[in-house]
Design a protein around this motif. Structure first.
Motif, PDB file in Angstrom:
ATOM      1  N   SER A  15       0.844  -1.191   0.000  1.00 58.63           N
ATOM      2  CA  SER A  15       0.000   0.000   0.000  1.00 58.63           C
ATOM      3  C   SER A  15       0.879   1.240   0.000  1.00 58.63           C
ATOM      4  O   SER A  15       1.974   1.228   0.552  1.00 58.63           O
ATOM      5  N   GLY A  16       0.386   2.299  -0.631  1.00 57.26           N
ATOM      6  CA  GLY A  16       1.148   3.540  -0.645  1.00 57.26           C
ATOM      7  C   GLY A  16       0.752   4.405  -1.827  1.00 57.26           C
ATOM      8  O   GLY A  16      -0.329   4.265  -2.394  1.00 57.26           O
ATOM      9  N   THR A  17       1.654   5.292  -2.183  1.00 59.47           N
ATOM     10  CA  THR A  17       1.437   6.206  -3.290  1.00 59.47           C
ATOM     11  C   THR A  17       2.339   5.805  -4.450  1.00 59.47           C
ATOM     12  O   THR A  17       3.516   5.511  -4.253  1.00 59.47           O
ATOM     13  N   VAL A  18       1.756   5.798  -5.648  1.00 56.92           N
ATOM     14  CA  VAL A  18       2.483   5.420  -6.864  1.00 56.92           C
ATOM     15  C   VAL A  18       2.422   6.583  -7.837  1.00 56.92           C
ATOM     16  O   VAL A  18       1.409   7.282  -7.916  1.00 56.92           O
ATOM     17  N   THR A  19       3.499   6.789  -8.581  1.00 60.13           N
ATOM     18  CA  THR A  19       3.510   7.791  -9.636  1.00 60.13           C
ATOM     19  C   THR A  19       3.733   7.103 -10.976  1.00 60.13           C
ATOM     20  O   THR A  19       4.634   6.269 -11.115  1.00 60.13           O
ATOM     21  N   LEU A  20       2.881   7.444 -11.922  1.00 57.53           N
ATOM     22  CA  LEU A  20       3.017   7.013 -13.314  1.00 57.53           C
ATOM     23  C   LEU A  20       3.604   8.201 -14.063  1.00 57.53           C
ATOM     24  O   LEU A  20       3.002   9.272 -14.097  1.00 57.53           O
ATOM     25  N   LYS A  21       4.800   8.032 -14.617  1.00 60.02           N
ATOM     26  CA  LYS A  21       5.455   9.105 -15.374  1.00 60.02           C
ATOM     27  C   LYS A  21       5.480   8.704 -16.837  1.00 60.02           C
ATOM     28  O   LYS A  21       6.025   7.665 -17.192  1.00 60.02           O
ATOM     29  N   ILE A  22       4.880   9.531 -17.692  1.00 58.06           N
ATOM     30  CA  ILE A  22       4.760   9.247 -19.125  1.00 58.06           C
ATOM     31  C   ILE A  22       5.666  10.191 -19.903  1.00 58.06           C
ATOM     32  O   ILE A  22       5.631  11.406 -19.686  1.00 58.06           O
ATOM     33  N   THR A  23       6.480   9.635 -20.798  1.00 53.26           N
ATOM     34  CA  THR A  23       7.364  10.432 -21.643  1.00 53.26           C
ATOM     35  C   THR A  23       7.028  10.169 -23.093  1.00 53.26           C
ATOM     36  O   THR A  23       7.089   9.015 -23.552  1.00 53.26           O
ATOM     37  N   LEU A  24       6.659  11.207 -23.829  1.00 49.50           N
ATOM     38  CA  LEU A  24       6.380  11.090 -25.257  1.00 49.50           C
ATOM     39  C   LEU A  24       7.652  11.388 -26.048  1.00 49.50           C
ATOM     40  O   LEU A  24       8.365  12.336 -25.737  1.00 49.50           O
ATOM     41  N   ASN A  25       7.928  10.587 -27.058  1.00 47.36           N
ATOM     42  CA  ASN A  25       9.100  10.776 -27.900  1.00 47.36           C
ATOM     43  C   ASN A  25       8.656  11.172 -29.297  1.00 47.36           C
ATOM     44  O   ASN A  25       9.045  10.563 -30.286  1.00 47.36           O
ATOM     45  N   GLY A  26       7.825  12.171 -29.385  1.00 46.43           N
ATOM     46  CA  GLY A  26       7.272  12.645 -30.649  1.00 46.43           C
ATOM     47  C   GLY A  26       6.183  13.653 -30.361  1.00 46.43           C
ATOM     48  O   GLY A  26       6.011  14.102 -29.224  1.00 46.43           O
ATOM     49  N   ASN A  27       5.426  14.005 -31.375  1.00 48.16           N
ATOM     50  CA  ASN A  27       4.376  15.013 -31.244  1.00 48.16           C
ATOM     51  C   ASN A  27       3.030  14.474 -31.730  1.00 48.16           C
ATOM     52  O   ASN A  27       2.601  14.782 -32.835  1.00 48.16           O
ATOM     53  N   PRO A  28       2.357  13.675 -30.922  1.00 45.31           N
ATOM     54  CA  PRO A  28       1.047  13.167 -31.336  1.00 45.31           C
ATOM     55  C   PRO A  28       0.013  14.283 -31.370  1.00 45.31           C
ATOM     56  O   PRO A  28       0.144  15.287 -30.659  1.00 45.31           O
ATOM     57  N   ALA A  29      -1.020  14.100 -32.170  1.00 43.34           N
ATOM     58  CA  ALA A  29      -2.104  15.085 -32.212  1.00 43.34           C
ATOM     59  C   ALA A  29      -2.823  15.132 -30.870  1.00 43.34           C
ATOM     60  O   ALA A  29      -3.144  16.199 -30.359  1.00 43.34           O
ATOM     61  N   LEU A  30      -3.089  13.974 -30.287  1.00 42.98           N
ATOM     62  CA  LEU A  30      -3.727  13.895 -28.976  1.00 42.98           C
ATOM     63  C   LEU A  30      -3.290  12.603 -28.304  1.00 42.98           C
ATOM     64  O   LEU A  30      -3.401  11.527 -28.895  1.00 42.98           O
ATOM     65  N   PHE A  31      -2.806  12.701 -27.079  1.00 41.07           N
ATOM     66  CA  PHE A  31      -2.370  11.533 -26.327  1.00 41.07           C
ATOM     67  C   PHE A  31      -2.893  11.678 -24.909  1.00 41.07           C
ATOM     68  O   PHE A  31      -2.677  12.712 -24.264  1.00 41.07           O
ATOM     69  N   ALA A  32      -3.597  10.678 -24.423  1.00 45.54           N
ATOM     70  CA  ALA A  32      -4.170  10.734 -23.077  1.00 45.54           C
ATOM     71  C   ALA A  32      -3.871   9.441 -22.325  1.00 45.54           C
ATOM     72  O   ALA A  32      -3.818   8.359 -22.925  1.00 45.54           O
ATOM     73  N   SER A  33      -3.670   9.553 -21.021  1.00 44.45           N
ATOM     74  CA  SER A  33      -3.434   8.408 -20.148  1.00 44.45           C
ATOM     75  C   SER A  33      -4.390   8.495 -18.971  1.00 44.45           C
ATOM     76  O   SER A  33      -4.693   9.587 -18.483  1.00 44.45           O
ATOM     77  N   ARG A  34      -4.856   7.332 -18.512  1.00 49.39           N
ATOM     78  CA  ARG A  34      -5.764   7.297 -17.371  1.00 49.39           C
ATOM     79  C   ARG A  34      -5.461   6.052 -16.538  1.00 49.39           C
ATOM     80  O   ARG A  34      -5.153   5.001 -17.076  1.00 49.39           O
ATOM     81  N   VAL A  35      -5.605   6.184 -15.213  1.00 45.25           N
ATOM     82  CA  VAL A  35      -5.407   5.089 -14.263  1.00 45.25           C
ATOM     83  C   VAL A  35      -6.747   4.765 -13.624  1.00 45.25           C
ATOM     84  O   VAL A  35      -7.505   5.671 -13.256  1.00 45.25           O
ATOM     85  N   TYR A  36      -7.036   3.451 -13.501  1.00 48.13           N
ATOM     86  CA  TYR A  36      -8.285   2.975 -12.896  1.00 48.13           C
ATOM     87  C   TYR A  36      -7.982   1.982 -11.787  1.00 48.13           C
ATOM     88  O   TYR A  36      -6.984   1.252 -11.843  1.00 48.13           O
TER      89      TYR A  36
END
Length: 131
Positions: free
Chosen positions: A63-84
């Motif tokens: 149990s605890g706190t988690v961080t999701l770090k996302i790095t894009l290596n380009g220029n997408p028109a739209l990029f989204a991330s979600r955690v459930y």
């Protein structure tokens, strides 16, 4: 002397795995576009992928706190991330990379969705880590 070396090796492995020193880089495995095809991953790993519609799952080992770090290596028109959580309640979201920090409970399953719209194939990576 042998016991001392064995103990030192055991402590190194324990310390390294607990702190992420030995964290792996794991490539995305397709197909993973639906929840039924979601790729299992572990906290502490870095995943490399190419944008489209990608799903991942992981089980919190503590149990605890988690961080999701996302790095894009380009220029997408739209990029989204979600955690459930395991009940599909949204715990956080981010667009165009960045990070999401959320709480986890040991033994529960969590889900990640990364979605690239209006373009496809942008390379990206993400890391899950305990804070």
């Amino acid at each position: 002397m042998k016991k001392l070396v064995t103990a030192a090796l055991a402590l190194t492995l324990l310390f390294g795995s607990a702190t992420g020193v030995f964290a792996a880089t794991v490539p995305e495995i397709e197909p993973n576009n639906t929840w039924e095809q979601a790729q299992p991953i572990t906290i502490g790993s870095t995943i490399t992928a190419h944008g489209d519609e990608d799903r991942f799952t992981f089980v919190a080992t503590k149990s605890g706190t988690v961080t999701l770090k996302i790095t894009l290596n380009g220029n997408p028109a739209l990029f989204a991330s979600r955690v459930y959580d395991d009940q599909m309640n949204a715990l956080g979201e981010s667009t165009f990379g960045g990070s999401i920090t959320f709480n986890v409970a040991a033994g529960r399953t969590y889900k990640l969705a990364h979605l690239e719209l209006m373009s496809s194939g942008t390379p990206y990576s993400f890391t899950l880590s305990y804070n």
